[in-house]
Design an enzyme around this catalytic site. Structure first.
Site, short mmCIF file in Angstrom:
data_model
loop_
_atom_site.label_atom_id
_atom_site.label_comp_id
_atom_site.label_asym_id
_atom_site.label_seq_id
_atom_site.Cartn_x
_atom_site.Cartn_y
_atom_site.Cartn_z
N TYR A 83 -0.42 -12.49 16.86
CA TYR A 83 -1.77 -12.41 16.30
C TYR A 83 -2.50 -13.70 16.64
CZ TYR A 83 -5.32 -11.31 12.69
OH TYR A 83 -6.49 -11.02 12.02
N LYS B 156 -2.73 -9.08 19.37
CA LYS B 156 -4.09 -8.84 18.88
C LYS B 156 -4.85 -10.13 19.06
CE LYS B 156 -7.02 -8.01 14.87
NZ LYS B 156 -7.12 -7.77 13.40
#
Length: 311
Positions: A140, A170
């Site tokens: 992330y 992400k």
């Protein structure tokens, strides 16, 4: 990208709460099911939008188990499992694996600032070894929040050290050049790159990315689903324009309470406004501003949401 585990549109799902700030799993599960029926391919639960870092490890486990018990398929969910502790990151990841989840989203260890690439690699190398496989690990990248970015060097080292384990990222940096660099460097190795920004969905799909995991998908997933299905052409272009407009609307006020306000007004369910401190509900002026921005974008009423709420 073909065969991405979470390819397509993934909502960073809001966590519903009761007045005492405990998770409201009935309300959250109903919203998750609506998302899956209205353009979402998957669900990012307990991320930034889901206020993961406002919940304990025990609460996170209970939320995941409660959603599954209420009929939300484990295979659709990518829980946030990254904390600053190696042991708790491993515990949450193994718990998600035991529930049937296919992947987890891992923040970097974010308390100590300016860690070296060697330090970040050592953290995730240890996590991967202790988890022991059987679940995909997604990084992330959100330096505005974590203050700890993932470099291409670290990603490459992790892919070399643990083939097939670190499955994607992400990227919520908002920097499309960074997303494209990850695609160019690693997509050929099956590494899935997801945008955290709705305005890049059509572009990232065209250039080899896997899709998006976004906060605004709580309200705009209908149009995201069109972009993912159509990719190009007038209908896809119009849907992408709506994603861009609704992203702008969502960020016209504080993002998380703003999205709660949109869902609360759309469903007539004031409970969606409940949010754990230090976050606070919007003021009346900002609530009206958020609603007006979504109206101006042409998104309201949200497709199917009033019907779902009535049922």
């Amino acid at each position: 990208m073909k065969d991405a585990l979470f390819g397509g549109v993934n909502a960073a799902v809001l966590t519903a709460m009761r007045e005492d700030f405990s998770p409201d799993l009935d309300r959250m599960a109903a919203h998750a099911k609506w998302l899956l029926a209205n353009g979402c391919n998957g669900l990012g639960i307990l991320g930034t939008t889901g206020e993961a870092n406002s919940f304990s490890t025990a609460e996170r486990k209970a939320i995941l188990e409660g959603l599954i018990a209420r009929g939300v398929p484990a295979s659709t969910m990518m829980p946030g499992a990254g904390v600053s502790s190696i042991t708790e990151t491993v515990e949450l990841t193994q718990h998600a694996r035991a529930q049937g989840c296919r992947g987890v989203l891992l923040l970097p260890p974010f308390y100590y600032k300016n860690p070296s690439d060697d330090g970040i690699f050592a953290f995730f190398d240890e996590v991967a070894k202790r988890v022991g496989g059987g679940i995909a690990l997604y990084l992330y990248n959100f330096p505005q929040q974590s203050a700890v970015p993932f470099s291409l060097s670290v990603i490459g080292r992790l892919l070399d050290a643990h083939p097939g384990v670190f499955k994607g990222v992400k990227d919520s940096s908002g920097d499309y050049a960074n997303m494209k660099a990850m695609i160019d460097a690693f997509a050929s190795r099956g590494f899935e790159v997801y945008s955290g920004s709705d305005e890049f969905l059509q572009k990232i799909l065209a250039e080899g990315g896997a899709g998006c995991i976004t906060a605004a998908s709580n309200g705009n997933s209908h149009w995201g689903g069109i972009v993912y299905a159509k990719r190009t052409g007038a209908e896809a272009d119009a849907a992408q324009a709506m994603l861009t407009a609704t992203r702008k609307a969502a960020t016209s006020v504080a993002l998380i309470p703003g999205l709660r306000e949109i869902i609360a007004r759309s469903t007539g369910d004031a409970g969606w406004r409940t949010i754990r401190p230090p976050h606070l509900p919007l003021s009346k002026a900002d609530a009206d501003k958020a609603w007006a921005a979504w109206e101006a974008a042409g998104a309201l009423p949200l497709p199917g949401l009033m019907k779902q709420a009535a049922e």
